[in-house]
Design an enzyme around this catalytic site. Structure first.
Site, PDB file in Angstrom:
ATOM      1  N   GLY A  15      34.909  33.946  42.317  1.00 54.40           N
ATOM      2  CA  GLY A  15      34.573  35.352  42.535  1.00 54.40           C
ATOM      3  C   GLY A  15      35.533  36.245  41.774  1.00 54.40           C
ATOM      4  O   GLY A  15      35.876  37.336  42.242  1.00 54.40           O
ATOM      5  N   GLY A  16      35.950  35.801  40.613  1.00 53.37           N
ATOM      6  CA  GLY A  16      36.974  36.514  39.842  1.00 53.37           C
ATOM      7  C   GLY A  16      36.508  37.811  39.229  1.00 53.37           C
ATOM      8  O   GLY A  16      37.347  38.574  38.719  1.00 53.37           O
ATOM      9  N   PHE A  19      35.447  42.940  42.987  1.00 50.68           N
ATOM     10  CA  PHE A  19      36.474  43.981  43.107  1.00 50.68           C
ATOM     11  C   PHE A  19      37.847  43.383  43.423  1.00 50.68           C
ATOM     12  O   PHE A  19      38.826  43.615  42.707  1.00 50.68           O
ATOM     13  CB  PHE A  19      36.027  44.966  44.189  1.00 50.68           C
ATOM     14  CG  PHE A  19      37.113  45.768  44.811  1.00 50.68           C
ATOM     15  CD1 PHE A  19      37.890  46.625  44.054  1.00 50.68           C
ATOM     16  CD2 PHE A  19      37.362  45.660  46.175  1.00 50.68           C
ATOM     17  CE1 PHE A  19      38.897  47.375  44.638  1.00 50.68           C
ATOM     18  CE2 PHE A  19      38.358  46.406  46.762  1.00 50.68           C
ATOM     19  CZ  PHE A  19      39.135  47.264  45.993  1.00 50.68           C
ATOM     20  N   LYS A 162      30.112  35.551  57.229  1.00 51.21           N
ATOM     21  CA  LYS A 162      31.523  35.392  56.854  1.00 51.21           C
ATOM     22  C   LYS A 162      32.294  34.657  57.951  1.00 51.21           C
ATOM     23  O   LYS A 162      33.203  33.866  57.659  1.00 51.21           O
ATOM     24  CB  LYS A 162      32.143  36.762  56.606  1.00 51.21           C
ATOM     25  CG  LYS A 162      31.600  37.495  55.396  1.00 51.21           C
ATOM     26  CD  LYS A 162      32.228  37.026  54.101  1.00 51.21           C
ATOM     27  CE  LYS A 162      33.598  37.599  53.905  1.00 51.21           C
ATOM     28  NZ  LYS A 162      34.149  37.292  52.555  1.00 51.21           N
TER      29      LYS A 162
END
Length: 577
Positions: A15-16, A19, A162
């Site tokens: 997820g680089g 944000f 999550k």
């Protein structure tokens, strides 16, 4: 190149390009002891033109950084092989209406990342979770620590997913040599953030920046982006050095500066040039409206509505949600590196260009007449009703209040009140004329006889106006007599019926209300023109959609009758033309 970077540790940031992921990549590169592998779902790495991203460009050129597209929905994640730690940032801005895809990315993605870490002998996995995994929106959370359990039911789908992913990561700790932990930042904000601050900016642009949901006293914790990425570095060092105290645990991460939620919102809005929110709206009223809208969308066929986002924001804006970060301070050595005040300033500077045009267009065009001023003609009447000169307006208002009392509240008939008023004016004028030009050292200016004369042009204009009104009235009467205009008939009928109700109830009350509204309604509308127009537009669109759905669901016989009626009206209009 391997000899050149032999002493550096290798990490993967999944997820680089998100944000938080980009912020973590830059922070790792600034430490100069990491080889960073950036992984994301995009086919190629996008480099925005900014000074901070020049560091990433240099690292890509030198080999200290690399990029590989990865889809966490699939089991084979080869890019993590050979790395000592994986920072799993996850994706935050998913399409929430697609539950299946969200589940694959968040929950199934977490399973695949864990399995890949175990197969590739990765030693450490740090998952970026959220404080919302313990928040169900039904009760306040005040300075709670990590002993707080997951709720049985979530109002927000993403918080539920999550929480499942976090539980999987923590359960995988110390299996096949993999050490894991999860970080729970609360209300993350900063330059480039795509949820909280953009939502506040959109609310300010739409004109709802003056409303507070609930009491406005609820407290919240906020976390600046640099502090979140700093917490990830601290967690990695803790897993590497103090494994027993940090492994298999979740840690709340905040700025350690809890404040009222609406004070934070006010800081953002004031920094962008908007006013502080002042008007309080009851939480239950907003909640019931949302439930009604949800019911309409579920039962009447609406599709473009995201209920989970709306309810999540209402809960966030009206509930207390603060956390105790002593565990993160003790076990991973976390402490904020950027204060809340500095973080807000940096965030406002990064988004000021998004709203400066809107703000100037609304408040800086002083020479342009407002809509209500044009409606009132822009003359002396508009200046009085819009309070351009407070003393003059108050004098007129006081005079009209006295006249209202004289004619309606004194207990006399209208004719006797008029006679008494004329008698009083007669005495005042005669007495004023009898006085000498200088009395008790005060000089009185004589009233010229021309002061009471009406200009001939004013009389002609008045007569012309009366004639136009009479002619318009005659035309309406003629159209009614010929039965040509049904719309006009209903307008006149409704007006006369309302007039009858007014006269039957209390004409005095109606006149009093009209007097007060004349000196307040126009002024209030000019001050809150965008808000009132926006609210009216929302109501109008809602009524149109509701009417369209209702007429669309009419029985076949009713729909046929309605089409015939519309066709009849169209033929009458064509014949009139």
């Amino acid at each position: 190149m391997e000899e050149r970077f032999a002493e550096l540790k290798t990490c993967v940031v999944l997820g680089g390009q998100t944000f938080l992921g980009r912020s973590l990549v830059l922070r790792l590169l600034r430490l100069h002891n990491w080889i960073v592998r950036v992984a994301d779902s995009a086919r190629s790495l996008q480099l925005p033109s900014s000074d901070h991203d020049s560091l990433l460009s240099q690292a890509l050129s030198s080999g200290r950084a690399s990029y590989q597209p990865v889809d966490v929905r699939f089991s084979k994640i080869l890019t993590i092989e050979g790395s000592s730690v994986v920072f799993y940032m996850d994706v935050s801005d998913l399409q929430r209406h697609d539950f299946y895809n969200c589940y694959l990315i968040v929950v199934q993605g977490a399973k695949n990342v864990i399995n890949a870490c175990r197969e590739c002998k990765v030693r450490r996995l740090i998952y970026n979770s959220t404080a919302d995994v313990v928040f169900n929106g039904l009760r306040d959370i005040t300075n709670e620590d990590e002993s707080l359990m997951y709720p049985w039911k979530f109002e927000d789908m993403m918080s539920d997913l999550k929480a499942q992913a976090e539980a999987l990561v923590l359960f995988a700790n110390n299996i096949d040599g993999l050490l894991t932990c999860a970080l729970r930042p609360s209300n993350v904000f900063g330059p480039g953030e795509t949820q909280l601050v953009p939502l506040l900016v959109n609310l300010a642009k739409s004109g709802w920046a003056k409303f507070i949901v609930g009491s406005g006293e609820n407290m919240s914790d906020f976390t600046y982006t640099e502090n979140v990425t700093h917490a990830h570095i601290c967690a990695e060092e803790a897993l590497d050095i103090r494994m027993a105290s940090a492994a298999g645990r979740a840690f709340f991460i905040t700025n350690l500066e809890p404040m009222k939620f609406w004070d934070f919102v006010s800081l953002i809005w004031e920094g962008l040039g908007y006013q502080r929110p002042l008007l309080k709206v009851p939480y239950r009223m907003v909640w019931y409206i949302l439930l009604l809208v949800k019911w309409m969308h579920e039962n009447l066929g609406f599709r473009n509505y995201n209920h989970s986002v709306s309810t999540h924001y209402i809960q966030l804006a009206s509930r207390t949600k603060t956390f105790n970060c002593s565990a993160a301070q003790k076990h991973i050595g976390y402490s904020p590196v950027v204060s809340l005040e500095e973080g807000v300033t940096l965030t406002i500077e990064s988004i000021s260009q998004l709203t400066i045009d809107t703000y100037c267009a609304r408040y800086c065009t002083f020479n342009e007449q407002s809509r209500v001023e044009k409606l009132l003609g822009g003359g002396e009447v508009s200046d009085i009703l819009l309070w351009r000169d407070e003393k003059k307006t108050f004098a007129y208002f006081l005079a009209l209040v006295l006249l209202f009392y004289w004619f309606f509240l004194s207990g006399r008939t209208f004719m006797s009140s008029a006679a008494n008023l004329l008698l009083l004016i007669n005495f005042i004028l005669f007495g004023y004329g009898v006085l000498s030009s200088t009395t008790v050292g005060v000089t009185f200016q004589r009233i010229s006889s021309s002061y009471f004369l009406i200009p001939e042009m004013a009389v002609k204009d008045s007569i012309t106006t009366l004639a136009c009104l009479w002619n318009n009235g005659v035309q309406h009467v003629q159209s009614l007599a010929h039965g040509e205009d049904w719309g006009n008939f209903f307008k006149v009928a409704v007006f006369l019926y309302l007039l009858k109700l007014i006269l039957l109830r209390s004409f005095t009350v109606v006149v009093g209300i009209a007097l007060v509204l004349a000196f307040t309604a126009f002024f209030v509308y000019e001050q809150y023109e965008l808000e009132i127009d926006g609210f009216a537009k929302v109501l109008t669109n809602g009524l149109k959609e509701s009417m369209g759905l209702l007429t669309g669901n009419l029985p076949a016989c009713a729909s046929s009758l309605r089409r015939k009626y519309d066709k009849f009206l169209g033929s009458k209009g064509s014949a009139a033309l």
